[in-house]
Design a protein around this motif. Structure first.
Motif, PDB file in Angstrom:
ATOM      1  N   TYR A 242      -4.518   0.001  11.798  1.00 33.62           N
ATOM      2  CA  TYR A 242      -3.199  -0.578  11.532  1.00 33.62           C
ATOM      3  C   TYR A 242      -2.888  -0.338  10.057  1.00 33.62           C
ATOM      4  N   PHE A 243      -1.731   0.257   9.808  1.00 30.92           N
ATOM      5  CA  PHE A 243      -1.352   0.541   8.425  1.00 30.92           C
ATOM      6  C   PHE A 243      -0.636  -0.680   7.837  1.00 30.92           C
ATOM      7  N   VAL A 244      -0.992  -1.001   6.597  1.00 31.13           N
ATOM      8  CA  VAL A 244      -0.515  -2.215   5.939  1.00 31.13           C
ATOM      9  C   VAL A 244       0.423  -1.844   4.790  1.00 31.13           C
ATOM     10  N   LEU A 245       1.670  -2.279   4.889  1.00 34.27           N
ATOM     11  CA  LEU A 245       2.665  -2.064   3.849  1.00 34.27           C
ATOM     12  C   LEU A 245       2.636  -3.211   2.838  1.00 34.27           C
ATOM     13  N   PRO A 246       2.952  -2.918   1.567  1.00 38.33           N
ATOM     14  CA  PRO A 246       3.109  -4.004   0.605  1.00 38.33           C
ATOM     15  C   PRO A 246       4.500  -4.633   0.642  1.00 38.33           C
ATOM     16  N   SER A 247       5.466  -3.909   1.224  1.00 39.02           N
ATOM     17  CA  SER A 247       6.841  -4.401   1.301  1.00 39.02           C
ATOM     18  C   SER A 247       7.662  -3.424   2.131  1.00 39.02           C
ATOM     19  N   PHE A 248       8.816  -3.869   2.616  1.00 42.94           N
ATOM     20  CA  PHE A 248       9.750  -2.955   3.260  1.00 42.94           C
ATOM     21  C   PHE A 248      10.322  -1.956   2.262  1.00 42.94           C
ATOM     22  N   ASP A 249      10.441  -2.375   1.007  1.00 39.36           N
ATOM     23  CA  ASP A 249      10.944  -1.452  -0.013  1.00 39.36           C
ATOM     24  C   ASP A 249      10.031  -0.235  -0.139  1.00 39.36           C
ATOM     25  N   ALA A 250       8.723  -0.463  -0.041  1.00 35.11           N
ATOM     26  CA  ALA A 250       7.774   0.643  -0.152  1.00 35.11           C
ATOM     27  C   ALA A 250       7.963   1.632   0.992  1.00 35.11           C
ATOM     28  N   LEU A 251       8.236   1.111   2.198  1.00 41.11           N
ATOM     29  CA  LEU A 251       8.469   1.980   3.352  1.00 41.11           C
ATOM     30  C   LEU A 251       9.750   2.782   3.170  1.00 41.11           C
ATOM     31  N   ARG A 252      10.831   2.109   2.815  1.00 38.93           N
ATOM     32  CA  ARG A 252      12.106   2.801   2.628  1.00 38.93           C
ATOM     33  C   ARG A 252      12.013   3.850   1.523  1.00 38.93           C
ATOM     34  N   ASP A 253      11.403   3.483   0.399  1.00 39.43           N
ATOM     35  CA  ASP A 253      11.336   4.403  -0.731  1.00 39.43           C
ATOM     36  C   ASP A 253      10.465   5.612  -0.419  1.00 39.43           C
TER      37      ASP A 253
END
Length: 278
Positions: A242-253
């Motif tokens: 499972y991949f763990v994001l630090p924020s939605f901003d990180a995904l969008r950027d």
């Protein structure tokens, strides 16, 4: 759009035994919701929501819970038009009814225009724990709340805009993996906060949501866009990563700035990474 006509697709789905009525699809593969659900279907919806909400209140990211509260999805099967009216005010998105899985091209077109396709039928009581096809509970309870969050909503629109071009480069499996590991099975851990889930496949799964967030054997991997695009996934069992994001901003950027042409050219002929080895 797709090279397969709606009629051809409907015949193909019928031959596969898919449940939705594809014979009434419009040119964009949408249908009317047809709000004529039985008392039993309403009872199944409440059972699913009641059971899953006990978990999501503890394990879901706050953005998902905020979306559920703002959109009001728990008391009865949602009316697509009513939810769309609320969603438009929040992020400019709306819900369109579909009979089930639709071809990739119209699916991407809908996302690019900030329309999210939601299946108009619900699983039976005998399928509370597992269903082969995505149904209304998976689509609505799983996906729609996160679309109330502006940054994630922007990512989903960009995904719809770029996915077709990435497929044309030969990156069809790679772009599918990105959707799978984010929109379906994404986790989030903001700085100083506990691990939480937001992906629809987790939100709508009673067993895998608990495993992904709290399971001692769950394999958590920091999000890296290119690694995600290279990693194979499981369709009919728990994910092995499972991949763990630090924020939605990180995904969008990451999505906004990625050189997809270079990534696909560099990786498309390589075998998929084994998620268990990451």
């Amino acid at each position: 759009m797709t090279t397969m006509s709606v009629a051809e697709y409907a015949r193909d789905c019928a031959a596969q035994g898919l449940r939705g009525d594809y014979s009434v699809c419009r040119a964009d593969f949408t249908v009317s919701q047809g709000y004529d659900y039985s008392d039993e279907e309403q009872a199944v919806w409440r059972t699913l929501c009641d059971r899953q909400t006990r978990l999501t209140r503890k394990l879901a990211h706050h953005s998902y819970l905020d979306g559920v509260e703002k959109l009001g999805l728990l008391d009865r099967i949602p009316d697509f038009d009513e939810v769309s009216a609320k969603l438009r005010k929040l992020t400019g998105w709306e819900i369109v009814a579909v009979p089930g899985l639709i071809p990739a091209a119209p699916f991407f077109d809908h996302l690019a225009d900030r329309r999210f396709p939601v299946t108009n039928w619900l699983r039976t009581r005998q399928e509370l724990d597992y269903i082969v096809e995505p149904d209304m509970f998976h689509d609505f309870f799983g996906h729609v709340p996160a679309l109330s969050q502006p940054v994630f909503a922007d990512f989903m629109q960009m995904y719809g805009e770029k996915a077709g071009d990435i497929i044309a480069l030969g990156g069809d499996e790679m772009i599918s993996r990105l959707y799978w590991y984010t929109a379906e099975y994404g986790l989030m851990q903001e700085a100083g906060q506990p691990l939480k889930a937001f992906g629809a496949g987790l939100m709508s799964s009673f067993t895998e949501l608990q495993f992904a967030v709290e399971g001692k054997d769950a394999h958590h991997v920091p999000f890296d866009l290119e690694t995600v695009m290279r990693t194979g996934y499981e369709i009919d069992k728990f994910q092995r990563a499972y991949f763990v994001l630090p924020s939605f901003d990180a995904l969008r950027d990451a999505f906004q700035t990625a050189d997809f042409a270079a990534i696909v050219a560099r990786r498309k002929d390589q075998p998929a990474l084994d998620p268990a080895t990451l």
